[in-house]
Structures are given as C-alpha cells and as structure tokens.
Design an enzyme around this catalytic site. Structure first.
Site, mmCIF file in Angstrom:
data_model
loop_
_atom_site.group_PDB
_atom_site.id
_atom_site.type_symbol
_atom_site.label_atom_id
_atom_site.label_comp_id
_atom_site.label_asym_id
_atom_site.label_seq_id
_atom_site.Cartn_x
_atom_site.Cartn_y
_atom_site.Cartn_z
ATOM 1 N N PRO A 1 0.827 -1.209 0.000
ATOM 2 C CG PRO A 1 -0.696 -1.560 1.702
ATOM 3 C CD PRO A 1 0.613 -2.038 1.195
ATOM 4 N N GLY B 1 2.745 4.435 1.183
ATOM 5 C CA GLY B 1 3.274 4.884 2.464
ATOM 6 C C GLY B 1 3.913 3.819 3.309
ATOM 7 C CG HIS C 1 -25.858 10.880 17.408
ATOM 8 N ND1 HIS C 1 -26.890 10.616 16.534
ATOM 9 C CD2 HIS C 1 -24.743 10.367 16.824
ATOM 10 C CE1 HIS C 1 -26.433 9.967 15.479
ATOM 11 N NE2 HIS C 1 -25.118 9.809 15.628
ATOM 12 C CD GLU C 2 -20.893 11.081 18.373
ATOM 13 O OE1 GLU C 2 -20.267 10.000 18.428
ATOM 14 O OE2 GLU C 2 -21.325 11.557 17.303
ATOM 15 C CG ASP D 1 -24.256 6.854 12.211
ATOM 16 O OD1 ASP D 1 -23.022 6.866 12.043
ATOM 17 O OD2 ASP D 1 -24.838 7.524 13.086
#
EC number: 3.4.24.-
Length: 704
Positions: free
Chosen positions: A291, A293, A512-513, A593
């Site tokens: 990949p 990097g 929410h979190e 989500d």
C-alpha cells in the site's frame, strides 16, 4: 507686354517678326535651377494655349525660335518651390496680324490655376495619386525601400505620401507620364552595416541550431547538460556512481521480512561468487508491492546505500513523453548506461505507469505505453540479456501489471511491504522520534495500539503534527496530549474550537455519541471504546473512537456476529435520539451511519453468504476495469426475483440490528444519561473514564 532692359533675367529675341520674352519667376523661388529646355518641354504639354501654338506655321520653326539665343547661360531660370516653375505659354497679341507678326510670350503661370484640383493634405489615396499622375500633376516620386510607401512631389512642389498596393502596372504608368522615379536608400545607408545586418540573422539561426543539436548529443543525459531536441530519446534517470542516499537498513523499521529479502539482493551484488559457485543465478528483478506509504521507495534507497554499487533511479512516468517512440528510446538508453556500469541497480518507481496490461483496445491506434513496456520486457530478459543489472521496481497496483512483466526471469521476486503490526509501529515511532524532544509520559506501546492500520508515512506525519502542536503551544517537549490531539486531527480533522454551538445542539450530539458508545461497550466481541468527543471536527459534530483488534485487522477476517454488532453500534446514535427526544425530533446526523449499515448488510448478503434465503452464492459480481482489458461494467447475473430477495434480506438484517440497539439503550438508560451529562460538561471523555461508569456491575453484555 513691356519689358525693362535693366532686368538681367528678362531677355528678348526677335525672329522673323516674332518677339519672345522670358519673364523672371515670382519672388518665391528656390536656388535649384533646371535647363530651360526641360521647362519648355513640360510646360508646353500642359499649356492652355495649345491651339494657338498649333496655329504657328511650323513647330520646327518654333523650336528653332526657342533654342536660338546668343547667351545660353541666360536661359537658366530659377525653379520655384512655391509657386511652381514657370511655363511657356503662347499668346497672340493681335489676331489680325500674320503668323510671323505674332508675339509669343513665356510667362509664369498662376499657381492656383494649375493646382486647384490636387488633393489636400499630406496623405493621398492611391486613386487620387493615379489621377494626378495621368493629369501630369506629379513631378517625381520616391519609393520606400520595401516599395510599400512612396513620397511624391507635385508640380506645385507640395509633398504627399501614398500607401502603394501591389500594382504591377504602376511603374509603366509613371514612366508613360514622364514622372521621375527614385528609391529611398534607407537611413544610415552604410553598405557595410547593411551587409552585416543581412548576414546576422542567418548566422544566429544556424548557430542556435548547432548549439541545440550539440546539447542534444551530450546535454541533459550527462551532468550539467541543458538538453536539446535529440535529448527526448535519452533517459532522465539520476545516476550515482557511489550512492549517497543517506539511508541504510537501520533506518527502515517495521518491515523486517522485506528487509531480509532485499538484504539477500545486496549480498548477491557484494558476493556473487558465493552464489554462482553453487550454480545459482542472480535475480534480474525484484518488485516491491504494498500500500502507499509503507516504505517501498525508502527500502530501495536503503538497498542503494547498502550495496555500494552504481545506482540509477527514475520514475516510470518519465519514459512516456509528448512524441511517439520516446518511451522505448529512453528505456534503451537507460539500460545501455546501466550495462556500461554493471554490476549496478536500476530502480523504477511507480512502474504501473508503463507496465499496465496490454490489449485493452480502448484507445484505437498504437498505444505509446505498449511500445515502452515491450522495450522494457526485451531489456530485462530478451535476446541479448542484461547480466549484472538488477532492476528494483515499486508499485501499489500489482493487479494492473502485465503478466509478462511479472514472470520469472524478469521480476524473479515479489517482496510484499505490508502495513506494520504493533511491534513494527513501535519501532517506526522511535525512528521518527529521533531529533525530537519527547516527554517522559509518552508510551510508544499505547500510541502504537491506538494507530492500527497506520503506515510508516502516517506515523511520520503523526509525530510531525505533534511537534507542530507542541511548538504552537510554546512547549519545550512533546507530551502524550500533543500526540493524542495530532492523532485526532489526522483522523477527523482539526477542532472547530471557535464554533458557536447552542446548548440544545450540544445536548443532542452528546446523547447521539453516548448511544454509539453504550451499544458498542455492551456488544460482545466488539472493539473497546477509546474516546468520545462532542467537539466539532471537519464535517462531524461529534466522534466516538473505537480501538479495533490488531489480530482482526491483520487477518482481514470478520465474523458474522462482529458485522451484526457493527451495524447495531452504527444505529445506536439514531436510537438514542428517538428514545430521548421522540420520533418527531430526530435529526439528519445519522445519515453516514445509515450508509455504513446499508453497505455492511448488502455485502453480508451478496458477497459473504450470510443470508439463508440467498445461501452461499455471490450475486452481482464486481465490474472489471475497461483499461485493463476487462469488461466495461458488471453483468447482472441474477433475476429480478433474486434482486427482490436480496433487498428483503438486507432490510431484515438492518431491522434486526436496530432492535438490538434499542433494547440495550432502553435497558441501560441511566448510564446513557450519565455519559451524556459527562460529555456536556467535559466535551471529551476517554475510554477509561467511560468504563468507570460500569463499576457498579449492573450493566451486562447483550446476549441475543
């Protein structure tokens, strides 16, 4: 007309009873004189008394009369500039007299009478100029050097300029009307300078061409050259007789297996007899695959620094140029240079730029890249061979390379440079911490575990961002806080500390979190919560960080239960909004989500065989790349009825995950309130502080 004998310019002559009087011009005269015969000829042509002149007995007698003078010097009169030169007119003093008794008088004409029909101004049109020439109103013309402009002098000594078109009959017209023609010699009419000026441009042109072709023969291909037209076919590779990359294998961390393979290549170059004595052949090529990097180019630089042999380096994109055939020519030139320096190493970075599969059939005509790869194949293992030259190449797209390039004899070895594991990341962090003031509270092990999937380039960027943050905060060393903030900045973007967030929105984001974190903490076999934040970053109003399992990441194997838990965790935010604020007050914050949930559920049905109704069948195969000779788009290999079943199965999986998330949140609503309140107060809660909310032991893992 009476004359006065005291005037020396008035002369009289009697011939057969006729008297000719030559009168002086008007006072406005110039000093230039013309012969009287010329004046007589010109003025005779335009005399208004032509009929009277014809009444004379003989034109020959008149000519004899005009040229009979005892003093020729007296027949020169001044030519005026304004008004025009005098003309000869013949007037009969008495019509009743005989021809021999007539007096012929030569007088200066009235200037206004003869020039009244000339155009005004100093710039005449070409048609006006031709009309004046045909009427005898133009005395002389002077053409410019290029013949595009002429300057005329009229009979009244007026001067004007005329732009001359391309008229081939102009010279004949001027000659027929007795106009004096001349050509301007130009300013500074020095013949020597004109000659030098005419030769200067050709000499400069030939000198420039000679310099360019000389530069093409020994220009940019050599050191310090400027290049030239012939340099298009020369390689742009950088040559180092004694490589000074400044990189050794000691500077490469986290790629132990790749180093082992490449150290063997270096040993081939340093001690070839050890291998040839056993009949082994030195590998001709080594392809570094991994990949972006992961350190492929760094490994090649380390090989150059360790081997101590001549080293050529170039990028594959440098082979293809504007002109057809340049790529193949540069490949030939590169290997000619390499063979002259053998044993040596040739490093080609990003070889997929020229090594792609042939025969795609998309462009039509001849593909320049095909010529380049064909020449590369021939140079690596063709009829002549390339003994002593080892080719190193790097790519992150091995799937697009031509199969002929990957066969043994060309790239004998493929070295996979993968993402480092935890131990490798620890080593890489230590390497990139050299020269930096690191605080004693920094634990490389913890940082490495928080960065699963990070490559060497990512970790280098992490330590650099941490150093920048420490300098911005005017600290003398880098602490764990700077590294943590730098990590979050890389993953989610910079914090929006100046963003004005209302209390209502902050409360909504906190619940929410908290819903994500609570469902994730109580799901069995799911990743632990690392950090929860309601500080806006990038496009996100809040973030919940999970620490994925190292083993799961390395293996790439995910169980069905893990994927189902992942969908339930993603839906935890929307479920918390519904439970706390009601169905009418839910927001669009869960849009990402839903995309994640739909993607996971569809892959479970179509690719992973996790659906009972579809079974162990893969439907909707992925489309191929048309530029690799594959299909333009994926073929639909299932019926509409099967598509309906797939949609129903996806919807069923999502609904099941939603029910699980709602059951956890409604059961542990107290912990949800505590966590949300803690987030509103502190904005950021780490994993340890979050898990302390479960100390009472009342919360249990969800069991379906």
């Amino acid at each position: 007309m009476a004359t006065t004998s005291s005037n020396p310019l008035l002369l009289s002559s009697n011939f057969l009873g006729s008297q000719i009087i030559i009168s002086a011009p008007t006072p406005k005269t110039t000093t230039k004189s013309l012969p009287f015969s010329v004046i007589s000829r010109k003025r005779y042509q335009i005399s208004q008394s032509e009929k009277l002149m014809k009444s004379l007995p003989s034109q020959a007698a008149l000519a004899a009369l005009l040229f009979s003078s005892s003093s020729p010097q007296a027949l020169a009169v001044n030519e005026p500039v304004q008004p025009p030169a005098p003309t000869i007119t013949a007037e009969a003093q008495s019509p009743n007299l005989s021809t021999f008794g007539q007096n012929v008088l030569m007088t200066a004409p009235n200037p206004q009478a003869q020039s009244s029909d000339l155009p005004d101004g100093t710039q005449w049109r070409y048609s006006e100029f031709l009309n004046a020439v045909k009427k005898g109103k133009v005395e002389r013309v002077k053409f410019s050097k290029d013949g595009s402009v002429l300057q005329l002098t009229a009979v009244d000594n007026r001067r004007a300029t005329v732009i001359v078109p391309n008229d081939p009959d102009l010279i004949d017209i001027l000659a027929m009307n007795g106009v004096d023609i001349s050509v301007s010699e130009g300013e500074g009419g020095n013949g020597l300078f004109d000659f030098i000026g005419n030769l200067l441009f050709p000499l400069l042109a030939f000198g420039g061409l000679f310099y360019l072709f000389r530069g093409g023969q020994g220009g940019a291909g050599g050191p310090g050259g400027l290049g030239g037209p012939m340099d298009f076919g020369r390689s742009k590779s950088k040559f180092q007789e004694v490589p000074e990359t400044g990189v050794t294998f000691g500077d490469v961390a986290g790629a132990d297996q790749a180093k082992l393979e490449l150290q063997e290549v270096v040993d081939f170059l340093k001690n070839p007899d050890k291998y040839t004595a056993l009949g082994a052949k030195i590998p001709k090529g080594c392809l570094l695959v991994g990949p972006p990097g992961t350190g492929k180019t760094l490994l090649a630089r380390a090989v150059a620094g360790e081997a101590g042999v001549p080293f050529f380096s170039c990028a594959a994109s440098e082979f293809v140029e504007l002109f057809v055939g340049v790529g193949a020519s540069r490949v030939r030139d590169l290997f000619e240079k390499a063979k002259s320096k053998a044993p040596c190493i040739v490093f080609i970075d990003e070889i997929d730029a020229v090594g792609r599969q042939r025969g795609a059939g998309m462009g039509g005509g001849n593909d320049e890249r095909e010529q380049t790869i064909n020449q590369l194949l021939t140079e690596m293992d063709g009829f002549s061979g390339n003994s002593g030259v080892i080719v190193l190449a790097a790519t992150n797209r091995p799937d697009v390379l031509d199969s002929a390039l990957l066969r043994p004899g060309r790239f004998d070895r493929q070295v996979t440079v993968d993402r480092p594991d935890v131990a490798g990341r620890v080593q890489i962090l230590k390497v990139h911490s050299r020269g930096k003031a690191i605080g004693k509270d920094v634990d490389y092990e913890k940082v490495a575990r928080r960065t699963p999937g990070f490559t060497g380039a990512d970790l280098q960027n992490l330590m650099n961002e941490a150093a920048i943050l420490a300098a911005r905060r005017e600290l003398k060393e880098i602490s764990k806080d700077e590294i943590s903030d730098a990590l979050e900045r890389i993953i989610a973007g910079p914090e929006k500390k100046n963003a004005v967030v209302s209390e209502e929105k902050k409360r909504l984001v906190a619940y929410h979190e908290a819903g994500h974190a609570l469902v994730g903490a109580l799901m069995p076999e799911y990743d632990p919560v690392a950090k929860i934040s309601i500080i806006p970053r990038g496009q996100a109003g809040g973030l919940t960080f999970f620490a994925p399992s190292e083993e799961r990441l390395e293996s790439g194997l995910y169980s069905r239960s893990y994927l189902e838990n992942q969908m339930a965790v993603a839906l935890g935010g929307r479920v918390a909004e519904e439970v706390i604020f009601g169905d009418e007050n839910v927001t669009t914050g869960a849009s990402n989500d839903f995309m994640q949930v739909s993607r996971v559920a569809r892959q479970m049905v179509e690719r992973f065989g996790f659906s009972k109704k579809i079974g162990q069948v893969a439907v909707g195969g992925a489309g191929g790349n048309p530029f690799l000779g594959q299909s333009m788009s994926s073929q639909k290999d299932y019926s509409m009825a099967t598509a309906d079943v797939v949609d129903a199965e996806v919807r069923e999986l999502v609904e099941k995950a939603y029910v699980r998330a709602k059951e956890i949140i409604t059961t542990q609503i107290d912990i949800l309130h505590k966590l949300a309140q803690l987030l509103i107060e502190k904005e950021t809660v780490d994993g340890e502080e979050f898990m302390s909310l479960f100390i009472d032991g009342q919360a249990e893992l969800y069991v379906s």
